[in-house]
Design a protein around this motif. Structure first.
Motif, PDB file in Angstrom:
ATOM      1  N   SER A  30     -37.923  24.701  53.217  1.00 15.64           N
ATOM      2  CA  SER A  30     -38.649  23.426  53.246  1.00 15.64           C
ATOM      3  C   SER A  30     -39.667  23.316  52.121  1.00 15.64           C
ATOM      4  O   SER A  30     -39.993  22.212  51.675  1.00 15.64           O
ATOM      5  N   ILE A  33     -38.458  21.502  48.967  1.00 16.25           N
ATOM      6  CA  ILE A  33     -37.998  20.121  49.094  1.00 16.25           C
ATOM      7  C   ILE A  33     -39.197  19.232  49.364  1.00 16.25           C
ATOM      8  O   ILE A  33     -39.969  19.478  50.293  1.00 16.25           O
ATOM      9  N   SER A  35     -41.396  15.980  50.547  1.00 16.83           N
ATOM     10  CA  SER A  35     -41.343  15.073  51.695  1.00 16.83           C
ATOM     11  C   SER A  35     -41.149  13.641  51.225  1.00 16.83           C
ATOM     12  O   SER A  35     -41.545  13.269  50.122  1.00 16.83           O
ATOM     13  N   LYS A 233     -37.692  15.296  55.296  1.00 16.66           N
ATOM     14  CA  LYS A 233     -37.126  15.932  54.110  1.00 16.66           C
ATOM     15  C   LYS A 233     -35.611  15.742  54.100  1.00 16.66           C
ATOM     16  O   LYS A 233     -34.937  16.033  55.089  1.00 16.66           O
TER      17      LYS A 233
END
Length: 292
Positions: A30, A33, A35, A233
């Motif tokens: 995460s 990546i 938002s 995401k």
């Protein structure tokens, strides 16, 4: 002279499994990546009066009149799909809060699906996180689910936590706060979803099955039931992307599978928090699930 005898007081402490989280996975997909805002990637699908955005947080709610759902602006052929979610506390039996992939609108009765579903619960009992995979047909009366269910090592009603699905041509991986909790590898074309899917989220009444196989129903004395989403995401290949689009991976190696550290973290979760595995269910006909 009085004899002093020390009093031994024993305090009950929760097991270490509850006192701490899982071991570090060492890799955090995460964090790689960015938002996006809800309107950058999604739109309302149903129940617009039960959906509200405030300072980047999407709130959905269910009452006796309606629930609500949303859908991505584009379909995807692979990718990483995540959101931070905060669940409703207290009595939520019969209520499903979900984040999932599906092509049910394109292939009714013959669709594919990858699910993260929070099964509502009764007072003082933990939520169950259900992961599931459907391949070519789950609405035709011949439902073949591939459920794996977990308790969580934290209270999902107290704060936002990140939940994600990674789907690429070789595997599906489910993550909670970047910890892989389940990996579903592609063992054959017949047991793996390959057609483009959209990203969805919803809150709805599933009283017939959601809580202890339907034993406890939604009770609207406790309405509204609220689900909150933010930190969306999406990183993937859209259905019409060029063939040069490279599928996202969940491993630091840039290929399929997980690192040893990720497997260790996943093993810890499955040993301590897995409560159901379809492959280990003796009541299931495993001829229908040959990947087991």
């Amino acid at each position: 002279m009085a004899l002093f005898v020390p009093l031994l007081v024993i305090f009950w402490l929760p097991s270490s499994n509850y006192a701490q989280g899982p071991p570090s996975p060492g890799y955090y997909p995460s964090s790689r990546i960015g938002s996006i805002g809800f309107n950058q990637g999604f739109r309302n699908l149903w129940g617009p009066q039960h959906q509200h955005i405030d300072q980047g947080t999407l709130t959905l709610w269910l009452d006796r009149n309606s629930g609500s759902g949303f859908k991505s602006l584009s379909p995807y052929s692979s990718g990483y799909f995540g959101a931070a979610i905060k669940l409703h506390p207290g009595y939520t039996a019969g209520v499903i809060t979900s984040f999932y992939l599906s092509n049910s609108e394109d292939h009714p009765g013959n669709h594919d699906e990858i699910d993260i579903e929070f099964l509502g619960t009764t007072q003082n009992k933990p939520y169950i996180l259900q992961t599931n995979v459907y391949i070519r047909g789950s609405g035709d009366g011949k439902i073949i689910g591939r459920e794996m269910k977990f308790r969580l090592w934290f209270d999902p009603t107290r704060d936002f936590h990140n939940y994600a699905m990674l789907w690429n041509p070789s595997e599906i991986i489910f993550f909670v706060d970047d910890v892989p909790i389940r990996r579903y590898p592609r063992k054959s074309d017949a047991t793996f979803p390959l057609r483009p899917m959209w990203v969805y989220g919803s809150i709805w009444d599933a009283s017939s099955w959601a809580t202890e196989n339907g034993k406890h129903k939604a009770n609207y004395r406790y309405q509204p039931f609220i689900g909150k989403y933010n930190n969306f995401k999406i990183a993937g290949c859209k259905a019409n992307s060029a063939t040069s689009c490279h599928p996202t991976t969940g491993s630091p190696y840039g290929s399929s599978g997980l690192s040893h550290q990720q497997y260790d973290a996943m093993g810890w979760v499955q040993r301590n928090y897995k409560v159901y595995d379809y492959c280990q269910d003796s009541k299931r006909d495993h001829k229908l699930t040959p990947e087991c």
